[in-house]
Design a protein around this motif. Structure first.
Motif, short mmCIF file in Angstrom:
data_model
loop_
_atom_site.label_atom_id
_atom_site.label_comp_id
_atom_site.label_asym_id
_atom_site.label_seq_id
_atom_site.Cartn_x
_atom_site.Cartn_y
_atom_site.Cartn_z
N GLN A 1 50.07 95.17 19.53
CA GLN A 1 50.28 95.00 18.09
C GLN A 1 50.07 96.33 17.35
O GLN A 1 50.80 96.65 16.41
CB GLN A 1 49.33 93.93 17.54
N SER B 1 53.11 98.42 17.92
CA SER B 1 54.22 97.94 17.10
C SER B 1 54.09 98.45 15.66
O SER B 1 55.08 98.88 15.05
CB SER B 1 54.25 96.40 17.12
N ALA B 2 52.87 98.42 15.13
CA ALA B 2 52.64 98.94 13.78
C ALA B 2 52.91 100.44 13.72
O ALA B 2 53.45 100.95 12.73
CB ALA B 2 51.21 98.63 13.34
N LEU C 1 55.08 102.04 15.56
CA LEU C 1 56.53 102.20 15.55
C LEU C 1 57.08 102.05 14.14
O LEU C 1 57.96 102.81 13.72
CB LEU C 1 57.17 101.18 16.50
N GLU C 2 56.58 101.08 13.40
CA GLU C 2 57.03 100.87 12.02
C GLU C 2 56.77 102.12 11.18
O GLU C 2 57.62 102.55 10.39
CB GLU C 2 56.32 99.66 11.41
N ARG C 3 55.60 102.72 11.33
CA ARG C 3 55.28 103.93 10.57
C ARG C 3 56.18 105.09 10.99
O ARG C 3 56.62 105.88 10.15
CB ARG C 3 53.80 104.30 10.76
N TRP C 4 56.44 105.18 12.28
CA TRP C 4 57.30 106.24 12.82
C TRP C 4 58.71 106.14 12.25
O TRP C 4 59.31 107.14 11.84
CB TRP C 4 57.29 106.12 14.35
N LEU C 5 59.23 104.92 12.20
CA LEU C 5 60.56 104.71 11.65
C LEU C 5 60.59 105.01 10.15
O LEU C 5 61.54 105.63 9.65
CB LEU C 5 61.02 103.27 11.91
N ALA C 6 59.58 104.56 9.45
CA ALA C 6 59.52 104.77 8.00
C ALA C 6 59.49 106.25 7.65
O ALA C 6 60.01 106.67 6.60
CB ALA C 6 58.30 104.07 7.42
N ALA D 1 65.56 101.34 15.52
CA ALA D 1 65.15 100.37 14.49
C ALA D 1 65.64 98.96 14.79
O ALA D 1 65.45 98.06 13.97
CB ALA D 1 65.66 100.82 13.13
N PRO E 1 65.60 95.38 15.48
CA PRO E 1 64.45 94.47 15.36
C PRO E 1 64.08 93.78 16.67
O PRO E 1 62.94 93.33 16.83
CB PRO E 1 64.91 93.46 14.30
N GLN F 1 60.83 94.75 18.78
CA GLN F 1 59.50 94.19 18.54
C GLN F 1 59.46 92.68 18.72
O GLN F 1 58.44 92.05 18.42
CB GLN F 1 59.04 94.58 17.14
#
Length: 325
Positions: free
Chosen positions: A42, A45-46, A48-53, A64, A66, A69
């Motif tokens: 988890q 996964s979080a 990865l979200e920051r990396w993409l943002a 990206a 979905p 995840q």
């Protein structure tokens, strides 16, 4: 023995048999993760979200997806995952002054190699447990492959973003077999980078912005393989240092890769005879047809012939030829 205990014992026996079959196919290390995953996954996964943002994926829009995840979208009803590693370290070095190619590209296309072996493993599993569902995945599938390998105990994700195994270092190609079976999970790997951060200053373009964060916009591997622009950015071209396809610098300086490592005897990862002594001028002169012949069944076919020449010209410090008016 109760029914539940008997079922648990059978699952444990099947898990061990599955690992043995994977080992017989040349995979080592191997491990099993339960689905859904635990807290460590988890956190990945979080991240990865920051990396993409932050835009660190550069032009790799597929990062990206979905489904990356949501593993259940790859195999509805998935309950377990077998993660496998294929050692691709070969005790050989290129001749000085020749174009540098990342080690994973020396042999046959690892996507084909790993997926083919995993499919054989899946068919074995289906024959052993009729009706079981499975899916073989390599890194071309929308799956957080390193995070799942870490969850299955194969190794930990290092500060350079690669998975590290205590015995193999980071020279591991990863694959995963998803299954609808409930199998006992292995313990996630314990991170062992400690205070070491040699990989950060070693990157000539500063692509490792902070521990565990690689900015693809600054990465030599991204630009030599994924960048489809006619010319490489000037700061990247100036920092190539001989790399024309991928880059291994952050792995080469890692202490876990400087210990005595077992050189793989697997025929599918051995370097093509001409790779390690290929003169740059000769490589630059390849026609599209010769490029196609030389890189047949290679992971480097993702690089188009014109990109191959672009990268070599950048290494040689030459401008791209311009069409005459």
């Amino acid at each position: 023995m109760t029914h539940r205990a008997a079922g648990t014992a059978r699952a444990a026996e099947l898990a061990e048999a599955l690992k043995r079959e994977a080992g017989a196919l040349g995979f080592d290390p191997v491990g099993i993760a339960a689905v859904p995953a635990g807290e460590r996954w988890q956190l990945r996964s979080a991240a990865l979200e920051r990396w993409l943002a932050a835009g660190h994926q550069a032009g790799m829009a597929w990062m990206a997806d979905p489904r990356r995840q949501r593993i259940e979208t790859l195999l509805p009803g998935v309950r377990s995952l077998l993660a496998v590693g294929l050692n691709y370290y070969v005790a050989a070095e290129r001749l000085p002054g020749t174009p540098a190619v990342a080690r994973y590209g020396w042999g046959r296309d690892y996507h084909r190699v790993i997926e083919g072996r995993l499919r054989r493993l899946g068919r074995w599993l289906e024959a052993t447990v009729p009706g079981v569902r499975w899916r073989a995945c390599v890194d071309s599938a929308p799956l957080m492959d390193k995070a799942w390998a870490e969850e299955a105990g194969l190794g930990w994700i290092g500060k350079h973003g690669n998975l590290i195994d205590r015995r193999r270092g980071s020279w591991l190609l990863l694959g995963h077999l998803l299954t609808s079976l409930d199998l006992p999970a292995d313990a996630p790997a314990t991170p062992l980078c400690g205070s070491c951060s040699r990989c950060l200053p070693a990157c000539p373009t500063g692509a490792i912005r902070e521990p565990f964060v690689v900015d693809s916009r600054l990465c030599i591997a991204f630009h030599t393989i994924e960048n489809r622009d006619p010319d490489l950015p000037a700061p990247i071209a100036a920092a190539l240092g001989g790399w024309v396809a991928g880059c291994d610098i952050c792995q080469e300086v890692c202490p876990w890769n400087q210990q005595p490592l077992e050189s793989s005897k697997d025929p599918d990862v051995q370097p093509r005879p001409w790779w390690l002594g290929l003169p740059a001028e000769e490589a630059l002169s390849w026609s599209d047809a010769l490029w196609d012949e030389r890189l047949r069944a290679s992971a480097l076919r993702r690089i188009r012939p014109w990109m191959w020449r672009r990268n070599i010209r950048a290494v040689l410090g030459r401008a791209a030829p311009r069409p005459t008016p």
